[in-house]
Design a protein around this motif. Structure first.
Motif, mmCIF file in Angstrom:
data_model
loop_
_atom_site.group_PDB
_atom_site.id
_atom_site.type_symbol
_atom_site.label_atom_id
_atom_site.label_comp_id
_atom_site.label_asym_id
_atom_site.label_seq_id
_atom_site.Cartn_x
_atom_site.Cartn_y
_atom_site.Cartn_z
ATOM 1 N N VAL A 154 0.859 -1.176 0.000
ATOM 2 C CA VAL A 154 0.000 0.000 0.000
ATOM 3 C C VAL A 154 0.900 1.232 0.000
ATOM 4 O O VAL A 154 1.787 1.357 0.846
ATOM 5 C CB VAL A 154 -0.934 0.015 1.235
ATOM 6 C CG1 VAL A 154 -1.805 1.263 1.236
ATOM 7 C CG2 VAL A 154 -1.784 -1.240 1.272
ATOM 8 N N SER A 155 0.693 2.115 -0.973
ATOM 9 C CA SER A 155 1.463 3.351 -1.088
ATOM 10 C C SER A 155 0.494 4.525 -1.143
ATOM 11 O O SER A 155 -0.683 4.357 -1.440
ATOM 12 C CB SER A 155 2.310 3.353 -2.366
ATOM 13 O OG SER A 155 3.144 2.233 -2.422
ATOM 14 N N THR A 156 1.027 5.708 -0.889
ATOM 15 C CA THR A 156 0.196 6.911 -0.864
ATOM 16 C C THR A 156 0.833 8.025 -1.669
ATOM 17 O O THR A 156 2.046 8.204 -1.630
ATOM 18 C CB THR A 156 0.020 7.388 0.597
ATOM 19 O OG1 THR A 156 -0.740 6.419 1.304
ATOM 20 C CG2 THR A 156 -0.687 8.713 0.679
ATOM 21 N N ILE A 157 -0.003 8.753 -2.381
ATOM 22 C CA ILE A 157 0.388 10.020 -2.996
ATOM 23 C C ILE A 157 -0.495 11.073 -2.341
ATOM 24 O O ILE A 157 -1.718 11.040 -2.492
ATOM 25 C CB ILE A 157 0.161 10.019 -4.524
ATOM 26 C CG1 ILE A 157 0.997 8.939 -5.200
ATOM 27 C CG2 ILE A 157 0.469 11.405 -5.103
ATOM 28 C CD1 ILE A 157 0.705 8.768 -6.680
ATOM 29 N N ASP A 158 0.100 11.962 -1.567
ATOM 30 C CA ASP A 158 -0.671 13.024 -0.923
ATOM 31 C C ASP A 158 -1.192 13.990 -1.983
ATOM 32 O O ASP A 158 -0.448 14.389 -2.883
ATOM 33 C CB ASP A 158 0.185 13.781 0.091
ATOM 34 C CG ASP A 158 0.544 12.931 1.299
ATOM 35 O OD1 ASP A 158 -0.308 12.124 1.725
ATOM 36 O OD2 ASP A 158 1.668 13.072 1.798
ATOM 37 N N LEU A 159 -2.463 14.343 -1.865
ATOM 38 C CA LEU A 159 -3.038 15.267 -2.850
ATOM 39 C C LEU A 159 -2.326 16.614 -2.839
ATOM 40 O O LEU A 159 -2.194 17.260 -3.881
ATOM 41 C CB LEU A 159 -4.537 15.453 -2.604
ATOM 42 C CG LEU A 159 -5.418 14.237 -2.873
ATOM 43 C CD1 LEU A 159 -6.877 14.548 -2.563
ATOM 44 C CD2 LEU A 159 -5.274 13.755 -4.316
ATOM 45 N N ASP A 160 -1.821 17.035 -1.667
ATOM 46 C CA ASP A 160 -1.143 18.331 -1.618
ATOM 47 C C ASP A 160 0.288 18.274 -2.162
ATOM 48 O O ASP A 160 0.972 19.287 -2.224
ATOM 49 C CB ASP A 160 -1.172 18.915 -0.207
ATOM 50 C CG ASP A 160 -0.358 18.140 0.807
ATOM 51 O OD1 ASP A 160 0.148 17.045 0.476
ATOM 52 O OD2 ASP A 160 -0.221 18.625 1.945
ATOM 53 N N ALA A 161 0.756 17.101 -2.594
ATOM 54 C CA ALA A 161 2.082 16.966 -3.199
ATOM 55 C C ALA A 161 2.028 16.982 -4.725
ATOM 56 O O ALA A 161 3.056 17.096 -5.384
ATOM 57 C CB ALA A 161 2.744 15.672 -2.731
ATOM 58 N N ILE A 162 0.836 16.888 -5.298
ATOM 59 C CA ILE A 162 0.690 16.845 -6.763
ATOM 60 C C ILE A 162 0.924 18.243 -7.323
ATOM 61 O O ILE A 162 0.327 19.213 -6.870
ATOM 62 C CB ILE A 162 -0.705 16.326 -7.150
ATOM 63 C CG1 ILE A 162 -0.880 14.894 -6.668
ATOM 64 C CG2 ILE A 162 -0.912 16.417 -8.667
ATOM 65 C CD1 ILE A 162 -2.306 14.361 -6.799
ATOM 66 N N TYR A 163 1.819 18.355 -8.303
ATOM 67 C CA TYR A 163 2.095 19.658 -8.900
ATOM 68 C C TYR A 163 1.820 19.712 -10.398
ATOM 69 O O TYR A 163 1.804 20.781 -10.994
ATOM 70 C CB TYR A 163 3.533 20.106 -8.612
ATOM 71 C CG TYR A 163 4.592 19.251 -9.263
ATOM 72 C CD1 TYR A 163 5.049 19.539 -10.545
ATOM 73 C CD2 TYR A 163 5.142 18.166 -8.590
ATOM 74 C CE1 TYR A 163 6.029 18.748 -11.144
ATOM 75 C CE2 TYR A 163 6.112 17.381 -9.179
ATOM 76 C CZ TYR A 163 6.550 17.685 -10.450
ATOM 77 O OH TYR A 163 7.508 16.907 -11.040
ATOM 78 N N GLU A 164 1.582 18.572 -11.028
ATOM 79 C CA GLU A 164 1.282 18.563 -12.462
ATOM 80 C C GLU A 164 0.504 17.298 -12.799
ATOM 81 O O GLU A 164 0.761 16.232 -12.248
ATOM 82 C CB GLU A 164 2.578 18.600 -13.278
ATOM 83 C CG GLU A 164 2.358 18.651 -14.766
ATOM 84 C CD GLU A 164 3.665 18.676 -15.547
ATOM 85 O OE1 GLU A 164 3.633 18.310 -16.724
ATOM 86 O OE2 GLU A 164 4.716 19.032 -14.983
ATOM 87 N N VAL A 165 -0.441 17.449 -13.722
ATOM 88 C CA VAL A 165 -1.247 16.322 -14.178
ATOM 89 C C VAL A 165 -1.370 16.442 -15.689
ATOM 90 O O VAL A 165 -1.597 17.519 -16.213
ATOM 91 C CB VAL A 165 -2.654 16.335 -13.543
ATOM 92 C CG1 VAL A 165 -3.483 15.158 -14.027
ATOM 93 C CG2 VAL A 165 -2.573 16.335 -12.027
#
Length: 141
Positions: free
Chosen positions: A66-77
């Motif tokens: 199980v891994s996590t990507i914090d939404l506040d760490a996203i800078y480009e999509v």
């Protein structure tokens, strides 16, 4: 066609109720699931705080990463819609992996999601890109 699509790497949307039953144990207190998707064995869940990546490993799938990507760490999509033929839709999320976002030497990563070509990823793209834009303003402000 569902299993065939899953074997090609395509994700299918799963109900919030099913996701809560299956992955509720991974939620932090007061965290709420917004949406989620499932591959044959792997899944990802989007909450109000993060994206939870669930990778069932091994022959039986009992071993789970199980891994996590914090939404506040996203800078480009970025997104690419499915074309003709066997082209899939895909969404690529770029995010900061450093614990301090304003550090001199931040580290970043990217994660690629593939969806069935008929799945409309535009609303997911807009939601994640909105978060990315707010994050860039917050980090650089």
């Amino acid at each position: 066609m569902g299993i065939f699509s899953g074997l090609l790497g395509n994700l299918s949307e799963v109900s919030v109720e099913d996701l809560t039953k299956q992955y509720g144990a991974y939620l932090m207190p007061n965290e709420v699931i917004s949406t989620g998707f499932k591959l044959v064995r792997d899944s990802f869940v989007i909450t109000d705080e993060r994206i939870i990546l669930i990778d069932h490993q091994g022959v039986t799938g009992k071993k789970t990463k199980v891994s996590t990507i914090d939404l506040d760490a996203i800078y480009e999509v970025s997104m690419e819609s499915g074309g003709t033929g066997f082209d899939d839709s895909e969404l690529i999320i770029h995010y900061i992996t450093s614990p301090y976002y304003k550090a001199n030497n931040i580290t970043t990563a990217a994660y690629r999601f593939e969806f069935k070509k008929k799945f409309n990823i535009q609303s997911l793209y807009v939601a994640l890109q909105s978060a990315a834009t707010q994050n860039r303003k917050r980090i650089n402000g």
